[in-house]
Each structure stands twice: as C-alpha cells, then as structure tokens.
Design an enzyme around this catalytic site. Structure first.
Site, short mmCIF file in Angstrom:
data_model
loop_
_atom_site.label_atom_id
_atom_site.label_comp_id
_atom_site.label_asym_id
_atom_site.label_seq_id
_atom_site.Cartn_x
_atom_site.Cartn_y
_atom_site.Cartn_z
N ILE A 11 0.39 -0.96 0.01
CA ILE A 11 0.08 0.05 0.19
C ILE A 11 1.18 1.48 0.01
O ILE A 11 2.44 1.02 0.60
CB ILE A 11 -0.63 0.27 1.00
CG1 ILE A 11 -1.64 -1.66 1.13
CG2 ILE A 11 -2.08 1.32 1.03
CD1 ILE A 11 -2.55 -1.45 2.66
N LEU A 41 4.10 -6.27 -7.39
CA LEU A 41 2.34 -5.27 -8.17
C LEU A 41 2.73 -4.71 -9.62
O LEU A 41 1.75 -4.61 -11.01
CB LEU A 41 1.95 -4.77 -7.38
CG LEU A 41 0.18 -4.29 -7.28
CD1 LEU A 41 -0.72 -4.40 -6.45
CD2 LEU A 41 0.37 -3.12 -8.02
N ASN A 42 2.87 -3.54 -9.55
CA ASN A 42 4.20 -2.96 -10.55
C ASN A 42 4.28 -3.71 -11.36
O ASN A 42 3.92 -3.83 -12.67
CB ASN A 42 4.94 -1.46 -10.21
CG ASN A 42 4.11 -0.66 -9.27
OD1 ASN A 42 2.95 -0.47 -9.35
ND2 ASN A 42 5.04 -0.06 -8.72
N THR A 211 19.61 0.69 -16.95
CA THR A 211 18.70 1.07 -16.93
C THR A 211 19.36 2.35 -16.45
O THR A 211 20.12 2.68 -14.93
CB THR A 211 17.59 1.63 -16.50
OG1 THR A 211 17.73 1.35 -14.79
CG2 THR A 211 17.07 0.48 -17.06
N GLY A 213 18.23 6.22 -17.33
CA GLY A 213 16.76 7.16 -17.07
C GLY A 213 16.82 8.02 -17.99
O GLY A 213 17.02 7.55 -19.47
N GLY A 242 10.41 2.34 -14.39
CA GLY A 242 12.14 1.21 -13.43
C GLY A 242 10.99 -0.40 -13.15
O GLY A 242 11.12 -1.31 -14.96
N ASP A 243 9.79 -0.03 -13.04
CA ASP A 243 8.87 -1.81 -12.96
C ASP A 243 8.49 -1.40 -14.43
O ASP A 243 7.85 -2.93 -14.79
CB ASP A 243 7.65 -1.04 -12.16
CG ASP A 243 8.66 -1.30 -9.76
OD1 ASP A 243 9.46 -1.55 -10.51
OD2 ASP A 243 7.93 -0.43 -10.04
#
Length: 293
Positions: A11, A41-42, A211, A213, A242-243
């Site tokens: 959450i 989750l993402n 990665t 940016g 990122g996700d």
C-alpha cells in the site's frame, strides 16, 4: 509465454512535496494519495498490460485485498495471492516538484514468504516458464535455486540495492535488470560502461540490463552490447518507470526479440508511464505503446 512473479504487494502512501524532507525538518505535504504499489505488483501489471500471461505470487494482510483486486482488473492471475497474518507491506513515498521520488519501505507480509509457499507455487509451472523476482520479498535465494532446478528462466530486478543482494546466486539468472545505483552497488564501480563490463564478466550466461534514466538503457551478455536511447517526455512521476521498463522489456525478450527491440519497447512504455501520476495506474497498455514507436 507464462510468467510467475514472486512479487511485493504494497500500500503506497504518496505525499506530494516541494522538496524531500531533510533531517530535523518538519514540513506539510501538499497532498496525500493512497495507492496500490510494490515493485512486484507494478511489474505484474506491466507484464499483463504488455500482453504477457502473468501470475502473481505473494502475500497480503487483511487490509490489502484491494491490491489483489487491482491485479485482477489488470488481467493478472491471482490464485497465488494469499492472506497472511500481520500487516500488508507498505511504502511512504515523497514525490517532489520535479517528479523525482524518495521511498521508505516496510516489508510486512512480503517478508513472510516461506520455502513451502514457493514450492507449492512452482509445482504449478514447468520448464520453459519464466520466474520474475525483485529484492522486496523473502525467499529470493530459494526461488532462484528452485527455478534453476526446474529448468525455468529467471529474471530479477535487483531493487532495492541492499545487503540482501550479497550472496544471491545471480549467475543463475537469465536476465538481471539494474539501475545506476543498483548496478554500482553490485559492480563496485559507478561508470556505466564499467558496470556493464564488470557484471557481464561476472555473470557471462546472464543478460545484464542497465537503465540510465534520461540517458536511456544498455544491455550486455558476454561480449555483446546493445544500447537504447530514452524518449523525451514531460516528467510527472517516475515511481513506476523502472517497473514498466521491466515488464515491457521482458515482453519483447520472451517473444524472441533482439536486445535493441526490447530496449526500444521498454523505453517507449516508460516514457508514457513517467508522464502520468501514480504507479500501477500509470502503466500503459501494449497498443498505446506501439502507437508511439
């Protein structure tokens, strides 16, 4: 093309601030939003919206059932999302006026995965399926070992970078995804090329993705290198950048695309994600991403 993601379920308490709070400082936030989150989750949402058959495996507390409902709505299979005693994992997120974020995590139920839970889930999958991991749950080492024994491919987004990463059998991974901070932590050097060279030499059978940016992303496997530029966009919130990148990179990699193709698709999806507020809610759909390529 099935992926089972042993992923965190959080959450998110998202505070909009003018600047990140400093030691000893007390300040008022501009706003508060309570959202679904957790890198796990993402990334499950990103995989599902990218068109990958995705199963999420993880634990929530009694107050976290809306997280499972969010996965359901995104098209993620949630048979292996179970309720555990104690609280759901959560994050305190500051988002500043430039869209950058600062995140404080509490593991909660994410830290209560057990080897028996891992075995029960993986018994439902087979060689050729793919496991996705982050560094926000317990039993990461157990999952890597079991997946390898079962002939499954494994991808890991090595975030957050902390002492839990040390000693993990990262050489068993098919894909290792890191940002500059995580890459520097693992490689012991900060220059992007040196990070790639070090990790590629250490894990020669693993595709390493770094990665960077606004400077794009790079990938290495053994002596092979690939580069993908970032897409320019107005930055609103980088929380799920990122996700989103991970989910879309894996979509193209799993269907046999080149590293350059995977980096390009992931960059386009990330550009859309950072142009919107929120985390899982900001992840774009596959057709939307194709339209800007």
């Amino acid at each position: 093309m099935r992926v089972v993601n042993f992923g965190s379920l959080n959450i998110d308490y998202v505070y909009r601030v003018d600047h990140f709070v400093q030691p000893g400082e007390t300040m008022s936030a501009q706003s508060l939003q309570i959202q679904c989150g957790g890198k796990g989750l993402n990334q499950s949402v990103a995989l599902a919206r990218a068109g990958v058959e995705t199963w999420h495996a993880g634990l929530i507390g009694p107050e976290g059932h809306f997280l499972k409902e969010t996965l359901d709505r995104a098209g993620v299979h949630t048979r292996f999302v179970e309720e555990s005693a104690g609280s759901t994992g959560h994050a305190i997120i500051q988002v500043d006026s430039t869209g950058q974020n600062s995140i404080l995590l509490h593991d909660g139920a994410n830290g209560r995965l057990t080897p028996d839970f891992v075995t029960a889930v993986l018994d439902q999958f087979s060689a050729g399926d793919t496991v996705l991991l982050q560094n926000e749950t317990s039993c990461v080492e157990e999952i890597i070992h079991q997946a390898a024994r079962r002939g499954m491919r494994t991808a890991m987004n090595a975030a957050p970078a902390n002492e839990k990463l040390v000693g993990l059998p990262l050489e068993a991974l098919s894909w290792l995804l890191v940002n500059e901070v995580e890459g520097a932590f693992l490689a012991g050097t900060e220059a992007p090329e040196a990070i790639l060279d070090t990790l590629a030499a250490r894990y020669p059978e693993t595709t390493v993705v770094l990665t960077l940016g606004e400077q794009g992303a790079a990938a290495a496997r053994g002596g092979w290198r690939a580069w993908g530029p970032a897409r320019k966009t107005a930055v609103v919130d980088t929380t799920a950048a990122g996700d989103t990148f991970t989910g879309y990179f894996l979509r193209r990699a799993l269907e046999g695309g080149t590293l350059e193709e995977a980096l390009s698709l992931a960059a386009a999806a990330s550009a859309l994600a950072v142009s919107r507020p929120g985390a899982a809610d900001a992840v774009p759909g596959y057709e939307e991403v194709l339209r800007i390529l």
